[in-house]
Design a protein around this motif. Structure first.
Motif, PDB file in Angstrom:
ATOM      1  N   GLU A 136       1.571  -6.810 -10.011  1.00  0.00           N
ATOM      2  CA  GLU A 136       1.271  -7.496 -11.274  1.00  0.00           C
ATOM      3  C   GLU A 136       1.068  -6.544 -12.445  1.00  0.00           C
ATOM      4  OE1 GLU A 136       1.843 -10.723 -11.610  1.00  0.00           O
ATOM      5  OE2 GLU A 136       2.397 -10.516  -9.491  1.00  0.00           O
ATOM      6  N   ARG A 137       0.344  -5.476 -12.255  1.00  0.00           N
ATOM      7  CA  ARG A 137       0.125  -4.518 -13.356  1.00  0.00           C
ATOM      8  C   ARG A 137       1.434  -3.845 -13.745  1.00  0.00           C
ATOM      9  NH1 ARG A 137      -5.777  -2.248 -13.213  1.00  0.00           N
ATOM     10  NH2 ARG A 137      -6.778  -3.879 -12.011  1.00  0.00           N
ATOM     11  N   ALA A 138       2.286  -3.585 -12.769  1.00  0.00           N
ATOM     12  CA  ALA A 138       3.583  -2.975 -13.060  1.00  0.00           C
ATOM     13  C   ALA A 138       4.461  -3.927 -13.860  1.00  0.00           C
ATOM     14  CB  ALA A 138       4.283  -2.568 -11.770  1.00  0.00           C
ATOM     15  N   VAL A 139       4.435  -5.201 -13.521  1.00  0.00           N
ATOM     16  CA  VAL A 139       5.207  -6.196 -14.273  1.00  0.00           C
ATOM     17  C   VAL A 139       4.720  -6.240 -15.716  1.00  0.00           C
ATOM     18  CG1 VAL A 139       5.730  -8.658 -14.514  1.00  0.00           C
ATOM     19  CG2 VAL A 139       5.813  -7.571 -12.255  1.00  0.00           C
ATOM     20  N   PHE A 140       3.406  -6.268 -15.914  1.00  0.00           N
ATOM     21  CA  PHE A 140       2.849  -6.299 -17.259  1.00  0.00           C
ATOM     22  C   PHE A 140       3.230  -5.033 -18.030  1.00  0.00           C
ATOM     23  CE2 PHE A 140      -0.492  -5.350 -20.334  1.00  0.00           C
ATOM     24  CZ  PHE A 140      -0.427  -6.498 -21.122  1.00  0.00           C
ATOM     25  N   ALA A 141       3.084  -3.861 -17.408  1.00  0.00           N
ATOM     26  CA  ALA A 141       3.420  -2.603 -18.068  1.00  0.00           C
ATOM     27  C   ALA A 141       4.901  -2.545 -18.418  1.00  0.00           C
ATOM     28  CB  ALA A 141       3.034  -1.418 -17.185  1.00  0.00           C
ATOM     29  N   ASN A 142       5.745  -3.019 -17.516  1.00  0.00           N
ATOM     30  CA  ASN A 142       7.187  -3.025 -17.749  1.00  0.00           C
ATOM     31  C   ASN A 142       7.552  -3.976 -18.883  1.00  0.00           C
ATOM     32  OD1 ASN A 142      10.157  -3.957 -16.899  1.00  0.00           O
ATOM     33  ND2 ASN A 142       9.752  -1.930 -16.023  1.00  0.00           N
TER      34      ASN A 142
ATOM     35  N   GLU B  15       5.025   3.031 -12.479  1.00  0.00           N
ATOM     36  CA  GLU B  15       4.230   1.828 -12.746  1.00  0.00           C
ATOM     37  C   GLU B  15       3.927   1.073 -11.453  1.00  0.00           C
ATOM     38  OE1 GLU B  15       5.947   1.027 -17.260  1.00  0.00           O
ATOM     39  OE2 GLU B  15       6.822  -0.058 -15.570  1.00  0.00           O
ATOM     40  N   ILE B  16       4.877   1.045 -10.541  1.00  0.00           N
ATOM     41  CA  ILE B  16       4.671   0.370  -9.251  1.00  0.00           C
ATOM     42  C   ILE B  16       3.570   1.074  -8.455  1.00  0.00           C
ATOM     43  CG2 ILE B  16       5.729  -0.064  -6.993  1.00  0.00           C
ATOM     44  CD1 ILE B  16       8.380  -0.554  -8.617  1.00  0.00           C
ATOM     45  N   PHE B  17       3.634   2.384  -8.336  1.00  0.00           N
ATOM     46  CA  PHE B  17       2.627   3.111  -7.572  1.00  0.00           C
ATOM     47  C   PHE B  17       1.246   2.963  -8.189  1.00  0.00           C
ATOM     48  CE2 PHE B  17       5.834   4.660  -4.921  1.00  0.00           C
ATOM     49  CZ  PHE B  17       5.269   5.374  -3.876  1.00  0.00           C
ATOM     50  N   GLN B  18       1.149   3.004  -9.501  1.00  0.00           N
ATOM     51  CA  GLN B  18      -0.142   2.828 -10.161  1.00  0.00           C
ATOM     52  C   GLN B  18      -0.677   1.416  -9.930  1.00  0.00           C
ATOM     53  OE1 GLN B  18       1.119   4.073 -14.080  1.00  0.00           O
ATOM     54  NE2 GLN B  18       0.287   6.130 -13.780  1.00  0.00           N
ATOM     55  N   SER B  19       0.197   0.420  -9.957  1.00  0.00           N
ATOM     56  CA  SER B  19      -0.204  -0.966  -9.734  1.00  0.00           C
ATOM     57  C   SER B  19      -0.651  -1.188  -8.294  1.00  0.00           C
ATOM     58  CB  SER B  19       0.968  -1.896 -10.076  1.00  0.00           C
ATOM     59  OG  SER B  19       0.618  -3.246  -9.932  1.00  0.00           O
ATOM     60  N   VAL B  20       0.102  -0.662  -7.345  1.00  0.00           N
ATOM     61  CA  VAL B  20      -0.236  -0.813  -5.929  1.00  0.00           C
ATOM     62  C   VAL B  20      -1.555  -0.103  -5.631  1.00  0.00           C
ATOM     63  CG1 VAL B  20       0.479  -0.111  -3.604  1.00  0.00           C
ATOM     64  CG2 VAL B  20       2.110  -1.231  -5.130  1.00  0.00           C
ATOM     65  N   ARG B  21      -1.760   1.071  -6.215  1.00  0.00           N
ATOM     66  CA  ARG B  21      -3.023   1.786  -6.012  1.00  0.00           C
ATOM     67  C   ARG B  21      -4.197   0.965  -6.549  1.00  0.00           C
ATOM     68  NH1 ARG B  21      -3.863   7.103  -9.281  1.00  0.00           N
ATOM     69  NH2 ARG B  21      -3.813   5.544 -10.885  1.00  0.00           N
TER      70      ARG B  21
ATOM     71  N   ALA C 146       0.863  -1.186   0.000  1.00  0.00           N
ATOM     72  CA  ALA C 146       0.000   0.000   0.000  1.00  0.00           C
ATOM     73  C   ALA C 146       0.896   1.232   0.000  1.00  0.00           C
ATOM     74  CB  ALA C 146      -0.903   0.006   1.222  1.00  0.00           C
ATOM     75  N   VAL C 147       0.341   2.328  -0.473  1.00  0.00           N
ATOM     76  CA  VAL C 147       1.024   3.614  -0.398  1.00  0.00           C
ATOM     77  C   VAL C 147       0.615   4.241   0.934  1.00  0.00           C
ATOM     78  CG1 VAL C 147       1.295   5.886  -1.441  1.00  0.00           C
ATOM     79  CG2 VAL C 147       0.985   3.864  -2.908  1.00  0.00           C
ATOM     80  N   PRO C 148       1.584   4.570   1.786  1.00  0.00           N
ATOM     81  CA  PRO C 148       1.240   5.166   3.087  1.00  0.00           C
ATOM     82  C   PRO C 148       0.535   6.519   2.927  1.00  0.00           C
ATOM     83  CG  PRO C 148       3.542   4.476   3.026  1.00  0.00           C
ATOM     84  CD  PRO C 148       3.015   4.366   1.642  1.00  0.00           C
ATOM     85  N   ARG C 149      -0.229   6.896   3.938  1.00  0.00           N
ATOM     86  CA  ARG C 149      -0.968   8.165   3.908  1.00  0.00           C
ATOM     87  C   ARG C 149      -0.053   9.377   3.875  1.00  0.00           C
ATOM     88  NH1 ARG C 149      -4.390   7.666   9.056  1.00  0.00           N
ATOM     89  NH2 ARG C 149      -2.539   6.520   9.616  1.00  0.00           N
ATOM     90  N   TYR C 150       1.157   9.247   4.361  1.00  0.00           N
ATOM     91  CA  TYR C 150       2.074  10.384   4.414  1.00  0.00           C
ATOM     92  C   TYR C 150       2.806  10.634   3.092  1.00  0.00           C
ATOM     93  CZ  TYR C 150       5.163   6.454   5.607  1.00  0.00           C
ATOM     94  OH  TYR C 150       5.827   5.249   5.616  1.00  0.00           O
TER      95      TYR C 150
END
Length: 163
Positions: free
Chosen positions: A117-123, A105-111, A71-75
C-alpha cells in the motif's frame, strides 16, 4: 512439516527447459521449493541449489500467486542508493544489483507493514498517475521480486491470491 520431509535429502536442480518470465527455474523435486533464477543477480544456479539443500525448511514456492502480505527474507541485504534499490542475495555468489525506484518503494513498504500500500501511494505521487495505474506497476514489480526469491510470504500468514 512432517519429520520425513526434514530427514529426506533435498536434491534441487536448475531446470533450463522450464522458464518463468524468460528466466530459467531452480526447483527441488523433493519438496515445493521453486523460483526463477535471476541470472545477473544470482550468477548461475549453484549458490541457490546449495543453499536450498542446506536450508530445506525455508522452502517457498515462488512460482505461485503473489501473496497479500510479504516479507523480506533474512538472506537479502538491501539499502537505498539514492533513488535506487541496492540489493544482494546472500544465497549466491552474485555481486548484487541496483534495481529501480519502484523496487525501492516496494521494499520500504513491505518493511513498514508487509503490504504494497505505501508503495502504491508513493508511486502514485512520484509519477502523478492514477492509483490503479500505480497499483498495476507496483504489483508487477513485486511479482518479479517474489518470483526470484527476493520477497517471500510474511511469516505466520497463509499465502493467498492477491485480488
Amino acid at each position: 512439516m512432517p519429520a520425513y520431509r526434514t530427514a529426506r535429502t533435498h536434491r534441487p536442480v536448475a531446470d533450463y527447459d522450464l522458464r518463468f518470465d524468460e528466466h530459467p527455474v531452480v526447483r527441488c523435486p523433493d519438496c515445493h521449493w521453486a523460483q526463477a533464477l535471476h541470472e545477473h543477480l544470482h550468477e548461475g544456479p549453484y549458490g541457490l541449489l546449495y543453499w536450498h539443500a542446506d536450508h530445506p525448511d525455508e522452502a517457498v514456492d515462488h512460482l505461485t500467486a503473489l501473496p497479500d502480505r510479504l516479507a523480506v527474507p533474512r538472506y537479502i541485504e538491501w539499502w537505498a542508493s539514492g533513488h535506487w534499490l541496492a540489493i544482494k542475495d546472500r544465497r549466491s555468489e552474485g555481486p548484487g544489483r541496483l534495481l529501480g525506484t519502484d523496487e525501492l518503494e516496494i521494499f520500504q513498504s513491505v518493511r513498514a507493514d508487509n503490504t504494497l500500500e505505501r508503495a502504491v501511494f508513493a508511486n502514485t505521487q512520484r509519477r502523478s498517475v492514477f492509483p490503479s495505474t500505480a497499483r498495476t506497476n507496483i504489483e508487477d514489480a513485486a511479482e518479479g521480486l517474489f518470483r526470484t526469491g527476493l520477497l517471500r510470504p510474511a511469516p505466520g500468514l497463509r499465502q493467498s491470491i492477491n485480488s
